[in-house]
Every structure is written in C-alpha cells, then in structure tokens.
Design a protein around this motif. Structure first.
Motif, PDB file in Angstrom:
ATOM      1  N   PRO A 149       0.838  -1.211   0.000  1.00 32.41           N
ATOM      2  CA  PRO A 149       0.000   0.000   0.000  1.00 32.41           C
ATOM      3  C   PRO A 149       0.868   1.255   0.000  1.00 32.41           C
ATOM      4  CG  PRO A 149      -0.811  -1.593   1.611  1.00 32.41           C
ATOM      5  CD  PRO A 149       0.500  -2.120   1.125  1.00 32.41           C
ATOM      6  N   SER A 150       0.583   2.175  -0.904  1.00 27.74           N
ATOM      7  CA  SER A 150       1.405   3.384  -1.009  1.00 27.74           C
ATOM      8  C   SER A 150       1.358   4.196   0.276  1.00 27.74           C
ATOM      9  CB  SER A 150       0.940   4.239  -2.191  1.00 27.74           C
ATOM     10  OG  SER A 150      -0.423   4.621  -2.030  1.00 27.74           O
ATOM     11  N   GLY A 151       0.219   4.136   0.973  1.00 24.24           N
ATOM     12  CA  GLY A 151       0.093   4.860   2.230  1.00 24.24           C
ATOM     13  C   GLY A 151       1.049   4.338   3.292  1.00 24.24           C
ATOM     14  N   LEU A 152       1.302   3.044   3.285  1.00 21.21           N
ATOM     15  CA  LEU A 152       2.239   2.460   4.245  1.00 21.21           C
ATOM     16  C   LEU A 152       3.658   2.949   3.946  1.00 21.21           C
ATOM     17  CD1 LEU A 152       3.159   0.571   6.477  1.00 21.21           C
ATOM     18  CD2 LEU A 152       3.100  -1.324   4.825  1.00 21.21           C
ATOM     19  N   LEU A 153       4.026   2.989   2.669  1.00 24.21           N
ATOM     20  CA  LEU A 153       5.366   3.445   2.285  1.00 24.21           C
ATOM     21  C   LEU A 153       5.561   4.918   2.651  1.00 24.21           C
ATOM     22  CD1 LEU A 153       5.713   1.729  -1.220  1.00 24.21           C
ATOM     23  CD2 LEU A 153       6.254   0.817   1.036  1.00 24.21           C
ATOM     24  N   THR A 154       4.525   5.722   2.405  1.00 26.97           N
ATOM     25  CA  THR A 154       4.588   7.138   2.790  1.00 26.97           C
ATOM     26  C   THR A 154       4.691   7.266   4.302  1.00 26.97           C
ATOM     27  OG1 THR A 154       3.258   7.770   0.871  1.00 26.97           O
ATOM     28  CG2 THR A 154       3.398   9.361   2.672  1.00 26.97           C
ATOM     29  N   GLY A 155       3.916   6.442   5.011  1.00 24.24           N
ATOM     30  CA  GLY A 155       3.947   6.467   6.467  1.00 24.24           C
ATOM     31  C   GLY A 155       5.306   6.093   7.029  1.00 24.24           C
ATOM     32  N   ILE A 156       5.988   5.142   6.388  1.00 21.28           N
ATOM     33  CA  ILE A 156       7.322   4.740   6.844  1.00 21.28           C
ATOM     34  C   ILE A 156       8.315   5.889   6.652  1.00 21.28           C
ATOM     35  CG2 ILE A 156       9.277   3.223   6.355  1.00 21.28           C
ATOM     36  CD1 ILE A 156       7.264   0.984   5.807  1.00 21.28           C
ATOM     37  N   GLU A 176      -6.019  17.174   9.619  1.00 18.75           N
ATOM     38  CA  GLU A 176      -5.789  15.936   8.873  1.00 18.75           C
ATOM     39  C   GLU A 176      -5.375  14.809   9.805  1.00 18.75           C
ATOM     40  OE1 GLU A 176      -2.685  13.764   5.890  1.00 18.75           O
ATOM     41  OE2 GLU A 176      -2.146  15.543   7.035  1.00 18.75           O
ATOM     42  N   PHE A 177      -4.588  15.147  10.836  1.00 18.18           N
ATOM     43  CA  PHE A 177      -4.141  14.127  11.784  1.00 18.18           C
ATOM     44  C   PHE A 177      -5.344  13.480  12.449  1.00 18.18           C
ATOM     45  CE2 PHE A 177      -2.793  12.597  15.931  1.00 18.18           C
ATOM     46  CZ  PHE A 177      -1.633  11.903  15.625  1.00 18.18           C
ATOM     47  N   VAL A 178      -6.282  14.293  12.913  1.00 17.62           N
ATOM     48  CA  VAL A 178      -7.471  13.778  13.590  1.00 17.62           C
ATOM     49  C   VAL A 178      -8.327  12.983  12.617  1.00 17.62           C
ATOM     50  CG1 VAL A 178      -9.571  14.405  14.835  1.00 17.62           C
ATOM     51  CG2 VAL A 178      -7.453  15.689  15.226  1.00 17.62           C
ATOM     52  N   THR A 179      -8.524  13.534  11.421  1.00 18.11           N
ATOM     53  CA  THR A 179      -9.364  12.863  10.421  1.00 18.11           C
ATOM     54  C   THR A 179      -8.767  11.529   9.983  1.00 18.11           C
ATOM     55  OG1 THR A 179     -10.121  15.007   9.589  1.00 18.11           O
ATOM     56  CG2 THR A 179     -10.450  13.084   8.159  1.00 18.11           C
ATOM     57  N   SER A 180      -7.451  11.504   9.794  1.00 10.62           N
ATOM     58  CA  SER A 180      -6.803  10.292   9.286  1.00 10.62           C
ATOM     59  C   SER A 180      -6.822   9.153  10.303  1.00 10.62           C
ATOM     60  CB  SER A 180      -5.365  10.591   8.852  1.00 10.62           C
ATOM     61  OG  SER A 180      -4.611  11.091   9.935  1.00 10.62           O
ATOM     62  N   LYS A 182      -9.306   8.190  11.729  1.00 11.03           N
ATOM     63  CA  LYS A 182     -10.594   7.518  11.522  1.00 11.03           C
ATOM     64  C   LYS A 182     -10.572   6.647  10.275  1.00 11.03           C
ATOM     65  CE  LYS A 182     -12.875  11.549  13.576  1.00 11.03           C
ATOM     66  NZ  LYS A 182     -12.908  10.962  14.936  1.00 11.03           N
ATOM     67  N   GLY A 183      -9.483   6.689   9.520  1.00  7.45           N
ATOM     68  CA  GLY A 183      -9.360   5.874   8.322  1.00  7.45           C
ATOM     69  C   GLY A 183      -8.563   4.610   8.588  1.00  7.45           C
ATOM     70  N   PRO A 184      -8.050   3.938   7.541  1.00  6.61           N
ATOM     71  CA  PRO A 184      -7.243   2.719   7.722  1.00  6.61           C
ATOM     72  C   PRO A 184      -5.870   3.039   8.305  1.00  6.61           C
ATOM     73  CG  PRO A 184      -7.281   3.359   5.417  1.00  6.61           C
ATOM     74  CD  PRO A 184      -8.261   4.253   6.119  1.00  6.61           C
ATOM     75  N   TRP A 185      -5.207   2.044   8.863  1.00  8.58           N
ATOM     76  CA  TRP A 185      -3.923   2.263   9.531  1.00  8.58           C
ATOM     77  C   TRP A 185      -2.818   2.674   8.565  1.00  8.58           C
ATOM     78  CZ3 TRP A 185       0.751  -0.532   9.154  1.00  8.58           C
ATOM     79  CH2 TRP A 185       0.719  -1.653   8.321  1.00  8.58           C
ATOM     80  N   ASP A 186      -2.958   2.283   7.311  1.00 11.96           N
ATOM     81  CA  ASP A 186      -1.935   2.626   6.318  1.00 11.96           C
ATOM     82  C   ASP A 186      -2.381   3.789   5.434  1.00 11.96           C
ATOM     83  OD1 ASP A 186      -3.943   1.311   4.986  1.00 11.96           O
ATOM     84  OD2 ASP A 186      -2.666  -0.238   4.113  1.00 11.96           O
ATOM     85  N   VAL A 187      -3.059   4.747   6.057  1.00 10.44           N
ATOM     86  CA  VAL A 187      -3.558   5.891   5.304  1.00 10.44           C
ATOM     87  C   VAL A 187      -2.410   6.735   4.753  1.00 10.44           C
ATOM     88  CG1 VAL A 187      -3.716   7.380   7.344  1.00 10.44           C
ATOM     89  CG2 VAL A 187      -5.218   7.811   5.395  1.00 10.44           C
ATOM     90  N   GLY A 188      -1.247   6.688   5.408  1.00  7.45           N
ATOM     91  CA  GLY A 188      -0.075   7.357   4.858  1.00  7.45           C
ATOM     92  C   GLY A 188       0.223   8.719   5.432  1.00  7.45           C
ATOM     93  N   SER A 189      -0.551   9.171   6.413  1.00  8.79           N
ATOM     94  CA  SER A 189      -0.311  10.480   7.004  1.00  8.79           C
ATOM     95  C   SER A 189       0.614  10.357   8.213  1.00  8.79           C
ATOM     96  CB  SER A 189      -1.644  11.091   7.448  1.00  8.79           C
ATOM     97  OG  SER A 189      -2.160  10.348   8.551  1.00  8.79           O
ATOM     98  N   TYR A 190       0.746  11.465   8.946  1.00  2.08           N
ATOM     99  CA  TYR A 190       1.547  11.407  10.161  1.00  2.08           C
ATOM    100  C   TYR A 190       0.885  10.533  11.215  1.00  2.08           C
ATOM    101  CZ  TYR A 190       5.218  14.571   8.801  1.00  2.08           C
ATOM    102  OH  TYR A 190       6.314  15.111   8.179  1.00  2.08           O
TER     103      TYR A 190
END
Length: 281
Positions: A149-156, A176-180, A182-190
């Motif tokens: 998942p690209s979000g996991l790579l960004t998160g790493i 965005e931190f609060v909103t993210s 609520k999404g999947p764990w590999d959303v890719g944000s901070y």
C-alpha cells in the motif's frame, strides 16, 4: 662496499615510482565500509529557491545532512548501504505541487528537492530541507514500491522523519491528523507514522525494519500478523480511539515535547489498557 647503481636501473626505478604515483592518483579509493559516494547538484539557477537553499544550507551543509541521513536511515531500517554506488541530491524544478522525489536505478539513487517549494516555504527552511532529505533517503532504501500500500510506504518515510526529531512537512494539517485516525492504519499520514512508533515502542522494537525486509518479496496482508502475532487493525482501532496530544505543539522547535514523546505517551496509555483487557478475559 657500496655498489654503484647503473643509470638504466635508476631510470627504470624512477619510471616505476612515477607510474605508481600516477596509479594512486587515478585509482578510486575503496572505503572499508563501501559507503555510497554522496554528491549535491544545484540546478535551480538564479531562482528564489536557489537563493533559499544557498543561504540556509548550501552544498557542503546538504552533503553533511545526506551523510547523517544515510547512516540514520540504514541503521533504522537495518539495511546495508554497500550495494549502492552513489546517492545524488539535486535541487531542481519539479512538477507543481511536488516537494521532493526519489528515483533509484540499479545502484544509484537520485533525490530531487523542489526549488519552487524552497522558494515559497514559510518557516525554518533548514529544518525543512533536513526533513525532506531524511524522508527521501528512506524512499531510497524502502521495499515494496508498486506492491505494498502506497500509504504504508509514505507512512514509513514520515516515521523516519519523526524518529529523527524533525518537524512535519508543509503538507501537514492539524485537522488531517485527527481525520486520518478515523481511516485505515496505512492511510499514509503522520497518523500512520505515529502509529508505527507506537507499534515499535509497545510490541516489536524493529517492526518497520522487519516489514521492510518482508516487502522485498512483494506484499501480503499477513505480514503484520506474522511479525506481531496480533491484529494490526484492532491495534489501530484502539490507538486511534485514544486521546492524542496536539502533534503541532509537539513539533515546535525548543518546545517541551518532541514528536517521539507524544507517540510514547500514547503508547504507554494504550499498553496499560491492552494489558487490563487481557487480564479481564
């Protein structure tokens, strides 16, 4: 008795010495650690981004940060740098909206940082360049591109920036931190980066290195279970439901808290709750 040296012998000796000196000059020196060669190229011309880069860091400073980021990232990801011949940092013009990128072909990696971004950045430019270099250095060693998942790579990549104690990039928004969360764990944000810190602090100290190693062969949803023996989705749900201090306050330079402290506080609280839940069963 002292023997006399024949002129021809002396001439041969001088040729040999000169040849050896020439060989030393032109032969590449191989480091015992086989560390990649580091280079900085500024192709920003006379732009505002170029001036910002030169005034806040410059080639020598950037090369020093590259060296530090290389050492820090390879140690954190538990990878060897011996297979990479060269890493080049280029200050150049990138497509609009793109702050940085990394391309790795064979044994060479090129890290590009947008001169437009540096020219427009409002804040500590030096820390921003450092943060981008650490993120992009991570991308030079990360596996799973095109499979995981690209979000996991960004998160790493953001996880490494977080662990290095560097502030969020310009794209960070508090909401965005609060909103993210609520999404999947590999959303890719901070939020993903903080969650990875939590997993390492509470369950597996080298989780990111282990999952990066597994991603060398592709991607499988079971990787997280294989490493943790627990449902990462369940852990994410519990972590995301817990209160989190403001990430913005934690990144203020000279502030009381660091980003790692924020993640650690959340980790301790959740670990206590997790143990209490187990004891009630």
């Amino acid at each position: 008795m002292r023997s006399e040296q024949h002129p021809n012998d002396r001439a041969s000796y001088l040729v040999l010495v000169l040849g050896l000196m020439l060989w030393i000059q032109v032969s590449p020196v191989k480091s015992k650690s086989h560390a990649p060669e580091l280079e900085v190229l500024n192709e920003a011309g006379s732009s505002r981004g170029n001036r910002s880069f030169v005034e806040n860091m410059g080639d020598a400073g950037a090369k020093s940060v590259l060296k530090q980021a290389l050492r820090f990232t390879t140690r954190l990801l538990q990878v060897s740098s011996s297979g990479r011949r060269k890493i080049v940092l280029v200050i150049s013009t990138l497509p609009e909206g793109e702050t940085a990128s990394t391309t790795t072909i064979d044994n060479m990696s090129v890290i590009e940082i947008s001169q437009q971004h540096l020219g427009e950045f409002q804040g500590d430019v030096t820390r921003e360049i450092e943060g981008l270099i650490y993120e992009q250095m991570t991308n030079a060693w990360i596996n799973g591109i095109g499979a995981a998942p690209s979000g996991l790579l960004t998160g790493i990549a953001k996880f490494v920036r977080l662990k290095a104690g560097l502030p969020p990039d310009n794209q960070f928004e508090p909401d965005e931190f609060v909103t993210s969360t609520k999404g999947p764990w590999d959303v890719g944000s901070y939020a993903t980066a903080h969650f990875l810190v939590y997993l390492e602090d509470s369950f597996q100290s080298d989780f990111v290195a282990l999952i990066n190693r597994k991603m060398a062969d592709g991607w499988d949803e079971s990787f997280t279970w294989q490493i943790l023996g627990l449902s990462v989705e369940k852990l994410w749900h519990e972590w995301s439901m817990a209160p989190h201090p403001s990430p913005v306050d934690s990144f203020v330079i000279g502030g009381v808290l660091s980003s790692a402290v924020v993640a650690n506080v959340s980790s301790i609280c959740l670990l206590v709750l997790f143990n209490l839940e187990l004891s009630d069963r």
